[in-house]
Write an enzyme that holds these catalytic residues in place. Structure first.
Site, PDB file in Angstrom:
ATOM      1  N   TYR A 142       0.844  -1.199   0.000  1.00 51.45           N
ATOM      2  CA  TYR A 142       0.000   0.000   0.000  1.00 51.45           C
ATOM      3  C   TYR A 142       0.883   1.255   0.000  1.00 51.45           C
ATOM      4  O   TYR A 142       0.668   2.187  -0.778  1.00 51.45           O
ATOM      5  CB  TYR A 142      -0.886  -0.049   1.245  1.00 51.45           C
ATOM      6  N   LYS A 146       1.398   4.304  -2.723  1.00 47.60           N
ATOM      7  CA  LYS A 146       1.161   5.713  -2.352  1.00 47.60           C
ATOM      8  C   LYS A 146       2.363   6.594  -2.730  1.00 47.60           C
ATOM      9  O   LYS A 146       2.185   7.721  -3.198  1.00 47.60           O
ATOM     10  CB  LYS A 146       0.836   5.836  -0.855  1.00 47.60           C
TER      11      LYS A 146
END
Ligand code: AKB
Length: 313
Positions: A142, A146
């Site tokens: 994740y 990002k």
């Protein structure tokens, strides 16, 4: 921002942002989209709603073009815990959806917003008062998506002149639509369980501090950043923002002020490793300086409002 297309509009942020933008811009000027349809959700029943898989770039482009939107707010993404369980799927969805939304913005000359996260930091980042510009070596998929999002946003701005903007959200706490698959979700679950049973078993250990924010402040932040004069923005993608930093014992103490007998316990969970890799508290001074970020809720004000609204059912 006059006419907006939102992806992932049935999610935790999307459902409240759709409501706010329909109120601000008029229902006809917000095209809410999601991969699924929940017929009785206000996001679907309260205005324009279209089914959209963000991996379908052609449909995204034609929806934006046919509706004459000037802004795209791209929210569809897998959160940290789910992404860690399915890293390949997370890369495919988070990056595939992002590139389609950036390409839509580039081809149609749209303003583009997409949220980064405190997950864009990692264990080698300074953990306290984490600066706006610092080491970013996340150890989760994740977080990797990002950081890539922040860099691509900057690239589309410098290379193609797309008006890309973003924030690094902390854990977001809300009662209208629940989050799903995040590491900071414990700070939502705890309120629900406090009302249900007076006890919560936390998957995040005592002493683990993370940044958090109440959803009304998060929605204000998106609207304020999108409306900020471009010439004031040095750090477009993405701004550190936060309203508070606490550990489970502190949110439990805040709940105890409203529900005196409330108790908390702990259990081992893989999400702890993710939490341990994120900062204890980040520095939001650049967002305050460059576009007037000003959160209104502290921990106790949020606790009161969460419990009041969850009680109403
Ligand atoms: C998560 O926990 O995955 C999210 C986030 C901090 O981005 N809430």
């Amino acid at each position: 921002m006059k006419k907006v297309l939102i992806t992932g509009a049935l999610g935790q942020i999307g459902s409240e942002l759709t409501e706010r933008l329909r109120h601000n811009l008029g229902a006809d000027n917000v095209i809410a989209t999601d991969i699924r349809e929940i017929k009785d959700a206000p996001t679907v029943s309260g205005g324009r709603f279209e089914l959209l898989d963000v991996l379908d770039g052609e449909r995204m482009l034609s929806l934006a073009k046919e509706n004459g939107v000037d802004t795209i707010i791209h929210l569809a993404s897998l959160l940290s815990a789910v992404a860690e369980a399915k890293p390949q799927v997370a890369w495919h969805l988070n990056m595939g959806g992002l590139i389609n939304s950036l390409e839509t913005a580039r081809k149609l000359g749209l303003q583009h917003f997409s949220p980064s996260s405190i997950a864009a930091f990692g264990p080698s980042t300074p953990m306290d008062n984490t600066p706006q510009v610092t080491i970013q070596r996340p150890t989760t998929m994740y977080g990797v998506t990002k950081v890539a999002m922040e860099l691509l946003g900057d690239y589309y701005f410098t290379k193609f002149g797309v008006d890309t903007r973003g924030v690094r959200f902390p854990g977001l706490i809300s009662y209208k639509t629940l989050p799903g698959g995040g590491t900071t979700d414990y700070a939502v679950d705890i309120y629900i369980e406090a009302l249900k049973s007076g006890h919560y078993d936390s998957f995040i250990k005592a002493g683990t501090k993370m940044d958090m924010m109440y959803m009304p402040d998060a929605i204000d932040a998106i609207v304020d950043l999108l409306n900020a004069p471009a010439e004031n923005l040095k750090d477009r993608n993405a701004f550190n923002i936060t309203a508070m930093s606490f550990e489970p014992e502190e949110i439990a103490a805040s709940i105890r002020k409203e529900i005196p007998g409330f108790t908390i316990g702990y259990y081992d969970d893989p999400r702890q490793k993710i939490a341990d890799s994120w900062p204890n508290s980040i520095d939001a001074s650049e967002a305050k300086k460059q576009w007037g970020f000003h959160p209104k809720y502290d921990l106790d004000a949020m606790t009161k409002d969460m419990l009041k609204n969850l009680k109403k059912g």
